[in-house]
Design an enzyme around this catalytic site. Structure first.
Site, PDB file in Angstrom:
ATOM      1  CE  LYS A 303      -1.969  18.632  -4.991  1.00 51.85           C
ATOM      2  NZ  LYS A 303      -0.899  18.352  -5.990  1.00 51.85           N
ATOM      3  CD  GLU A 325      -3.992  23.605   1.794  1.00 52.14           C
ATOM      4  OE1 GLU A 325      -5.130  23.627   2.300  1.00 52.14           O
ATOM      5  OE2 GLU A 325      -3.501  22.583   1.287  1.00 52.14           O
ATOM      6  CB  SER A 591       1.400  12.266  -9.166  1.00 55.05           C
ATOM      7  OG  SER A 591       2.509  13.056  -9.553  1.00 55.05           O
TER       8      SER A 591
HETATM    9  C1  LIG Z   1       0.397  18.244  -5.690  1.00 53.76           C
HETATM   10  C2  LIG Z   1       1.088  17.284  -6.543  1.00 53.76           C
HETATM   11  C3  LIG Z   1       2.045  16.386  -6.031  1.00 53.76           C
HETATM   12  C4  LIG Z   1       2.521  16.413  -4.609  1.00 53.76           C
HETATM   13  O1  LIG Z   1       1.550  16.212  -3.648  1.00 53.76           O
HETATM   14  P1  LIG Z   1       1.428  14.849  -2.842  1.00 53.76           P
HETATM   15  O2  LIG Z   1       0.425  15.140  -1.792  1.00 53.76           O
HETATM   16  O3  LIG Z   1       2.768  14.513  -2.297  1.00 53.76           O
HETATM   17  O4  LIG Z   1       0.973  13.816  -3.794  1.00 53.76           O
HETATM   18  C5  LIG Z   1       2.606  15.455  -6.873  1.00 53.76           C
HETATM   19  N1  LIG Z   1       2.273  15.400  -8.175  1.00 53.76           N
HETATM   20  C6  LIG Z   1       1.377  16.240  -8.716  1.00 53.76           C
HETATM   21  C7  LIG Z   1       1.068  16.130 -10.166  1.00 53.76           C
HETATM   22  C8  LIG Z   1       0.750  17.210  -7.932  1.00 53.76           C
HETATM   23  O5  LIG Z   1      -0.138  18.046  -8.475  1.00 53.76           O
END
Ligand SMILES: *Cc1c(COP(=O)(O)O)cnc(C)c1O
Length: 607
Positions: A303, A325, A591
């Site tokens: 993010k 948000e 992610s």
């Molecule tokens: C917020 C988040 C997501 C989901 O958000 P996307 O916009 O779909 O990427 C996925 N993995 C992690 C670790 C997150 O913090």
């Protein structure tokens, strides 16, 4: 799409048609044809390529004709072999070679492969009595199975009455590699003599009908991915969104912006994130798995890539105040982080229920200097926090920038966020080149909440259809349990937060509460890019339950010594049932890291 007018013969007519500026003019050097050109070709504007059309001519004839008439392309209409094409290419390296294949109701595309490396274009014509100029069309649907990425010319009986079909065709998948349209006999008053007015009319209509339709899975200049996207916003919000839309691409293209963005990604975020070959995981599933380590970024997830980009954008737009948000608090933390970095005021809207559930992230945001304002309306979760943020923005249009945390919201947000996240796949390309000697994996896997980490991992490969994209959604307690966030399976087209997309809703269009054990996937929609990837079948969508994700997360801990975020664990769970080949190269976007989810893991496994 380009336009080629073929079978030109008479000097004055050639000059007249040339004044309409087609991209190619074709001249037939086959003496059995009624359109055989026996005279000189007059001087033509340089923008028009002259194509010599041949049928089983000797190589020598082709070469001397090209030189004599100063042709820029040759079109081979007979049984010319691969070696023949190769030899022509060698003798005339600057000449475009167009190899013709005649098609009726079916066609064996296997015959194309050996010609791939020896010609520049294929041309598909209708099979008939004559080599070309038969005056009727073939069944274009068979081009849906076109296995190549080589651009091709579409030919055979095209006239004014086909314009509508051409327009439809240009919107279809089959037309993705259609480079040009080739017209001939339908425009003639006698063989070789073209009706100027008819060609003129066709050319104008053709440009209008096909210009917007070049098929790409990326956004078009109107802010749509296929039929999804756009900016469905209240009038009060229009000035804010419009200011951003008019400026975002310009600002992102500025060298000073690029420099500052890249510097921060490197020194502050810690990029490039490693592309790690997960050996033990690969052995277990008998395939080659690379993990893109977004979990190692500052603040623990992808993010931050987006919030760094947007804070720089906000500064250049002269904004002094940032709002955001957040659901689970991850985006709130990433936003509070960059606001502290830049010394800007930060207000984060968060549902009252989420504030109670996510105390550590609330504390983090406060430590970073942000003000956390509870959203007290509706279900008091993410969508209500988003509504509050939008309300704030309407009331503070001049000094405030709204940092959206995923590829959602009105245009240009989905595109802007995708571009900031695209650094992920840009790195994958060169990292994979280093490790595997190629830039493209066979599969890219990513979890999808709103879709930003997936958008980043897919971005460079969106139009590379030999790369399979796998989007993983949260099925919660099961897709049909009523407790799920599997938008592609359960969603219908609708509008949420300013964007037309797929969305979980009741029969009368009220948004359904989503559920997932993973707070980051707990969103009732997906971004418009993903809605389009789903609708077109470009990406494979898989949904994973809470249990499957938790077990896959634990498995990664034991096999690789990496504790993943529960969101990422959903992507990891794909390996259990979806089989891959031993030689497949797979990149999975990890992610985020699991620190934030520790309590969840503890409770689930009774650790
Ligand atoms: C917020 C988040 C997501 C989901 O958000 P996307 O916009 O779909 O990427 C996925 N993995 C992690 C670790 C997150 O913090």
């Amino acid at each position: 799409m380009k336009l080629k007018v073929c079978g030109m013969k008479f000097t004055e007519n050639i000059e007249a048609i040339a004044s309409l500026q087609p991209d190619y003019l074709g001249f037939i050097f086959y003496d059995k044809s009624a359109r055989f050109i026996s005279s000189e070709i007059p001087n033509l504007p340089k923008t028009i390529k002259k194509v010599g059309v041949f049928v089983n001519a000797s190589e020598e004839t082709v070469v001397t004709t090209v030189l004599e008439h100063n042709l820029q392309a040759v079109q081979l209409h007979g049984k010319e072999s691969v070696d023949y094409c190769k030899s022509i290419k060698k003798q005339l390296p600057d000449i475009e070679i167009i190899k013709v294949f005649s098609v009726k109701d079916e066609f064996n595309f296997d015959v194309l492969a050996p010609f791939e490396s020896v010609c520049d274009f294929f041309l598909f014509d209708t099979k008939g009595k004559l080599p070309g100029g038969n005056g009727y069309t073939f069944n274009w649907n068979i081009l849906e199975n076109y296995p190549s990425t080589k651009p091709y010319f579409l030919s055979g009986g095209l006239g004014i009455s086909e314009l509508e079909n051409i327009s439809e065709f240009s919107k279809s998948k089959a037309s993705k590699y259609c480079y040009a349209i080739d017209v001939n006999s339908k425009f003639e008053t006698q063989p070789g003599l073209k009706d100027f007015e008819l060609v003129k009319q066709f050319k104008q209509q053709f440009a209008v009908n096909t210009i917007q339709h070049t098929m790409s899975y990326n956004i078009n200049d109107k802010g749509y991915y296929g039929e999804f996207g756009g900016a469905y916003i209240p009038e009060m919000l229009y000035p804010n969104v419009e200011e951003l839309r008019q400026n975002y691409l310009k600002i992102m293209a500025e060298p000073s912006f690029q420099e500052e963005f890249n510097q921060l990604l490197k020194d502050y975020v810690g990029r490039p994130s490693p592309l790690y070959f997960a050996k033990r995981l690969s052995e277990k599933y008998n395939t080659k798995i690379y993990l893109k380590r977004e979990d190692l970024n500052h603040t623990g997830a992808h993010k931050i890539n987006n919030t760094v980009g947007q804070i720089l954008m906000a500064k250049r737009l002269g904004k002094k105040r940032i709002i955001a948000e957040t659901g689970a608090g991850q985006h709130g933390v990433a936003t509070a982080t960059v606001c502290a970095l830049m010394g800007l005021e930060c207000i984060v809207y968060m549902g009252e229920i989420d504030i109670a559930r996510q105390a550590p992230n609330v504390a983090r945001m406060k430590m970073l200097g942000a003000t956390v304002i509870p959203a007290l309306s509706g279900s008091r979760t993410l969508k209500d926090a988003t509504n509050e943020a939008i309300r704030d923005w309407i009331n503070n249009p001049v000094n405030t920038h709204y940092i959206i945390g995923s590829v959602v919201g009105p245009h240009p947000y989905p595109d802007m966020v995708a571009r900031f996240q695209s650094v992920v796949s840009q790195e994958i390309e060169w990292q994979l080149q280093e490790k595997e000697g190629r830039t493209k994996p066979d599969h890219v896997i990513a979890c999808v909440g709103g879709g930003s980490n997936a958008a980043g991992a897919f971005y460079q490969y969106l139009d590379e259809t030999d790369v399979n994209l796998i989007a993983v959604e949260a099925a919660g307690l099961g897709v049909n349990s009523g407790e799920s966030a599997a938008t592609s399976a359960l969603g219908k087209e609708g509008i949420i937060h300013g964007s037309k997309t797929l969305l979980m809703q009741t029969d009368d269009g009220q948004i359904t509460e989503p559920y997932s054990i993973s707070a980051g996937l707990d969103y009732p929609g997906v971004g418009p890019m993903h809605a389009n990837l789903f609708a077109t079948g470009r990406a494979e969508f898989i949904s994973i339950t809470d249990d499957e994700a938790m077990n896959a997360g634990m498995e990664l801990c034991k096999l690789e010594g990496i504790i993943p975020a529960i969101e990422s664990s959903h992507a990891l769970a794909v390996f259990k049932d979806r089989k891959f080949k031993p030689e497949d190269v797979i990149v999975l976007n990890l992610s985020g890291r699991g620190d934030k989810d520790l309590q969840n893991y503890i409770d689930y496994f009774k650790i």
